[in-house]
Write a protein that holds these residues in place. Structure first.
Motif, short mmCIF file in Angstrom:
data_model
loop_
_atom_site.label_atom_id
_atom_site.label_comp_id
_atom_site.label_asym_id
_atom_site.label_seq_id
_atom_site.Cartn_x
_atom_site.Cartn_y
_atom_site.Cartn_z
N LEU A 1 30.75 -12.60 29.65
CA LEU A 1 31.68 -12.82 28.55
C LEU A 1 33.11 -12.91 29.08
CD1 LEU A 1 31.76 -11.05 25.13
CD2 LEU A 1 33.77 -10.93 26.59
N LEU A 2 33.46 -12.01 29.98
CA LEU A 2 34.82 -12.03 30.53
C LEU A 2 35.08 -13.29 31.36
CD1 LEU A 2 35.20 -8.27 31.50
CD2 LEU A 2 36.41 -9.48 29.68
N GLN A 3 34.05 -13.80 32.04
CA GLN A 3 34.22 -15.04 32.79
C GLN A 3 34.57 -16.19 31.84
OE1 GLN A 3 34.03 -15.51 36.36
NE2 GLN A 3 34.36 -13.32 36.03
N ALA A 4 33.88 -16.27 30.73
CA ALA A 4 34.17 -17.31 29.75
C ALA A 4 35.53 -17.08 29.10
CB ALA A 4 33.07 -17.35 28.68
N PHE A 5 35.87 -15.82 28.87
CA PHE A 5 37.18 -15.50 28.30
C PHE A 5 38.30 -16.00 29.21
CE2 PHE A 5 40.89 -12.78 27.95
CZ PHE A 5 41.12 -12.75 26.59
N PHE A 6 38.22 -15.69 30.50
CA PHE A 6 39.26 -16.11 31.43
C PHE A 6 39.30 -17.62 31.60
CE2 PHE A 6 38.84 -11.69 33.26
CZ PHE A 6 40.09 -11.27 32.84
N THR B 1 29.38 -20.95 33.47
CA THR B 1 28.48 -19.91 32.98
C THR B 1 27.51 -20.41 31.93
OG1 THR B 1 30.03 -19.22 31.25
CG2 THR B 1 30.22 -18.13 33.40
N GLY B 2 27.76 -21.60 31.38
CA GLY B 2 26.94 -22.09 30.27
C GLY B 2 27.28 -21.42 28.96
N ALA B 3 28.31 -20.59 28.96
CA ALA B 3 28.69 -19.87 27.74
C ALA B 3 29.47 -20.78 26.80
CB ALA B 3 29.53 -18.65 28.09
N THR B 4 29.35 -20.50 25.53
CA THR B 4 30.13 -21.19 24.51
C THR B 4 30.96 -20.16 23.75
OG1 THR B 4 28.47 -22.93 24.23
CG2 THR B 4 30.03 -22.61 22.43
N ILE B 5 32.22 -20.51 23.50
CA ILE B 5 33.09 -19.67 22.69
C ILE B 5 33.35 -20.40 21.38
CG2 ILE B 5 35.23 -18.36 22.62
CD1 ILE B 5 35.50 -18.81 25.62
N GLN C 1 46.05 -13.70 17.21
CA GLN C 1 44.76 -13.04 17.30
C GLN C 1 43.66 -14.08 17.25
OE1 GLN C 1 43.19 -10.95 13.78
NE2 GLN C 1 45.08 -11.48 12.69
N TYR C 2 42.51 -13.74 17.81
CA TYR C 2 41.38 -14.65 17.90
C TYR C 2 40.11 -13.84 17.64
CZ TYR C 2 44.94 -17.11 20.67
OH TYR C 2 46.11 -17.70 21.11
N SER C 3 39.21 -14.35 16.83
CA SER C 3 37.97 -13.65 16.53
C SER C 3 36.82 -14.63 16.45
CB SER C 3 38.09 -12.86 15.22
OG SER C 3 38.50 -13.70 14.15
N GLY C 4 35.68 -14.22 16.97
CA GLY C 4 34.51 -15.10 16.94
C GLY C 4 33.45 -14.66 17.93
N TYR C 5 32.82 -15.64 18.57
CA TYR C 5 31.65 -15.36 19.38
C TYR C 5 31.72 -15.99 20.76
CZ TYR C 5 29.44 -13.74 15.07
OH TYR C 5 29.16 -13.05 13.93
N PHE C 6 31.19 -15.24 21.73
CA PHE C 6 30.85 -15.77 23.05
C PHE C 6 29.32 -15.83 23.12
CE2 PHE C 6 34.91 -13.65 23.95
CZ PHE C 6 35.56 -14.59 24.73
N SER C 7 28.76 -16.96 23.54
CA SER C 7 27.34 -16.98 23.84
C SER C 7 27.17 -16.55 25.29
CB SER C 7 26.75 -18.38 23.62
OG SER C 7 27.21 -19.29 24.59
N VAL C 8 26.32 -15.57 25.52
CA VAL C 8 26.10 -15.05 26.87
C VAL C 8 24.67 -15.30 27.34
CG1 VAL C 8 27.92 -13.32 26.70
CG2 VAL C 8 25.63 -12.76 25.89
N GLY C 9 23.96 -16.14 26.63
CA GLY C 9 22.58 -16.50 26.95
C GLY C 9 22.02 -17.30 25.80
N LYS C 10 20.79 -17.76 25.95
CA LYS C 10 20.17 -18.56 24.90
C LYS C 10 19.97 -17.70 23.65
CE LYS C 10 16.30 -21.64 23.90
NZ LYS C 10 15.04 -22.24 24.43
N ASN C 11 20.55 -18.16 22.54
CA ASN C 11 20.50 -17.43 21.27
C ASN C 11 21.00 -16.00 21.45
OD1 ASN C 11 20.03 -17.00 18.51
ND2 ASN C 11 17.95 -16.26 18.89
N MET C 12 22.13 -15.85 22.14
CA MET C 12 22.73 -14.53 22.35
C MET C 12 24.23 -14.66 22.10
SD MET C 12 20.68 -13.46 25.84
CE MET C 12 21.25 -11.77 25.86
#
Length: 492
Positions: A189-194, A54-58, A75-86
């Protein structure tokens, strides 16, 4: 600053940098290929996963010690990138019991543009307690939270997401203009999560939401099912989302129905009339002559058409004209005056504490509800677009669906919710719409009224405002469990 090293557990030797790379791991395999690294920033360890597919970064922090303090519960907290600067914010809590086999649930708040940290932290049980369905609560005016015994992670692994971009802790470019355009980002986001949390890939999955979730829930569920279909016919190579349940409380589904039913609720709710019958008659006449015709011209969830924005403006004008007749109340709970501290601000102060933000990995200032996110939805006339046909298609797919509402809420009142669920089209429609409601009990005590036919259930919750889990937490947990278990709801 991220510096990648070719060997796992390598340590940066560059003096003077606040970021230290602690390791890099190259992951192989078609679905899960990517690079995982660990780095330290200002004394906090972050894990970074770059997903090839997906090109996503967690980028996340594990076990911050904030909110969930049950021993052995991660527990885990932070960011998924779902696009350029997103960068989309998430907070994930393992189930307190049997996390290795418990189902997975996603919680989304509505708005549009309101943070899912509201669902995690915020709502009022009384003057002293603030909680909705998350693992922690603020008790007796404390400035730090303690454990919530009715958290939904008592039963399920629980994922909170701030979407679209600009909501809550999420930051970056927001390209979402309406409900339909929001769905692909949550799926990504869910694709990167899995891909990263692979142990959850085959779990039963439930989507739960409220308020504008009456739009989000049907559309996102429908989109997930469309993607699953493409995976099945091999036109898409991705991870299937095993969607088994959709739950929406106090949702906004269909403006034609709910604009009308708000008038009925205002005059005939079970607490006290908000307007008298003559004002209600005038309000209904104005709705019928101006708002309804405008709404009838808005018949697409996707087309960029001026009719939907015109309907939005026309109906707002009608509502605003009659708002002067309403008492000084809290519309999220008509039993309270507007001056009542609802919701309390304790959690807002907590999430803006620099030490808390650092611990959980938050990189942007917190926004409870974003006008910038909401504006494109308003300009698109998204709220005037009906997602009742989409909801019907989800019910027709045999996913277990719960539509429920607290009966003291005037924002998305139960009259509108009840009329909407009775209009859902599926194999059990005739039986459902004609079926009488029965008492819903918790431990033998009546807490509401309900009915179920097949995979569709309705529940009106007594003595509850807009955010049901905050007013009836034990009941909400019971209903949540039953729905994720793919059962029609039933009293105990």
């Amino acid at each position: 600053m991220l510096v990648q090293f070719p060997s796992f557990l390598a340590v940066s030797v560059l003096a003077g940098f606040a970021t230290h790379v602690l390791g890099l791991n190259i992951l192989q395999g078609s679905k899960f290929a990517g690079k995982r690294s660990v780095e330290e920033r200002d004394g906090v360890v972050h894990t970074i996963f770059e997903h090839n597919a997906t090109g996503a970064t967690i980028d996340y922090v594990k076990n911050s010690g904030i909110c969930e303090t049950t021993p052995g519960v991660n527990q885990y907290s932070g960011y998924f990138s779902v696009g350029k600067n997103m960068s989309m914010w998430f907070w994930f809590f393992e189930a307190r019991h049997d996390a290795e086999s418990a189902p997975l649930a996603l919680w989304l708040n509505g708005g549009p543009g309101c943070s899912s940290m509201i669902g995690l932290f915020q709502a009022r049980l009384n003057q002293c307690i603030s909680r909705e369905n998350g693992p922690c609560q603020f008790y007796n005016n404390a400035t730090t939270p303690s454990l919530n015994p009715y958290s939904w992670n008592e039963y399920a692994n629980l994922l909170y997401v701030d979407e679209p971009i600009g909501t809550g802790f999420s930051y970056g470019n927001d390209t979402v203009v309406g409900t339909v355009s929001a769905a692909p980002f949550v799926w990504k986001l869910l694709q990167a999560f899995f891909a990263h949390f692979r142990q959850y890939e085959s779990r039963d999955f439930g989507l739960f939401t409220e308020s504008y979730g009456g739009h989000y829930g049907p559309e996102f569920a429908s989109y997930f099912e469309q993607q699953n279909g493409a995976i099945h016919n091999k036109s898409l190579h991705a991870e299937e989302i095993n969607l088994v349940a959709l739950g929406i409380n106090n949702g906004w589904y269909d403006a034609i129905i709910q604009e009308r039913e708000f008038i009925s609720f205002s005059a005939n709710n079970s607490y006290y009339p908000l307007i008298n019958s003559s004002i209600a008659d005038a309000y209904l006449a104005n709705y019928t002559s101006t708002c309804l015709p405008a709404l009838l011209t808005c018949n697409s969830t996707t087309e960029e058409t001026p009719q939907c924005y015109n309907a939005h403006e026309t109906c707002n004008a009608v509502d605003n004209a009659f708002s002067v007749y309403y008492p000084d109340i809290d519309y999220y709970d008509i039993r309270q005056p507007s001056s009542a501290p609802f919701p309390p601000e304790t959690y807002l102060n907590y999430l803006t504490d620099p030490a808390v933000m650092k611990a959980i990995g938050a990189k942007s200032n917190y926004s409870e509800c974003s006008d910038a996110v909401d504006l494109p939805f308003a300009q698109f006339g998204d709220g005037s677009r009906s997602f009742l046909p989409t909801l019907s298609s989800v019910v027709q797919s045999n996913i277990t669906v719960l539509i429920w509402a607290g009966d003291a809420d005037a924002v998305c009142d139960w009259f509108g919710g009840f009329a909407s669920v009775n209009a859902v089209e599926y194999s059990g429609s005739a039986e459902f719409s004609s079926k009488a409601v029965a008492n819903y009990t918790l431990g033998g005590v009546t807490k509401g009224t309900y009915k179920s036919v097949g995979n569709l259930s309705w529940l009106r919750v007594f003595e509850s405002g807009h955010m049901i889990p905050s007013f009836q937490p034990e009941l909400a947990l019971q209903v949540f469990k039953q729905t994720l278990q793919k059962k029609p709801i039933s009293g105990t």
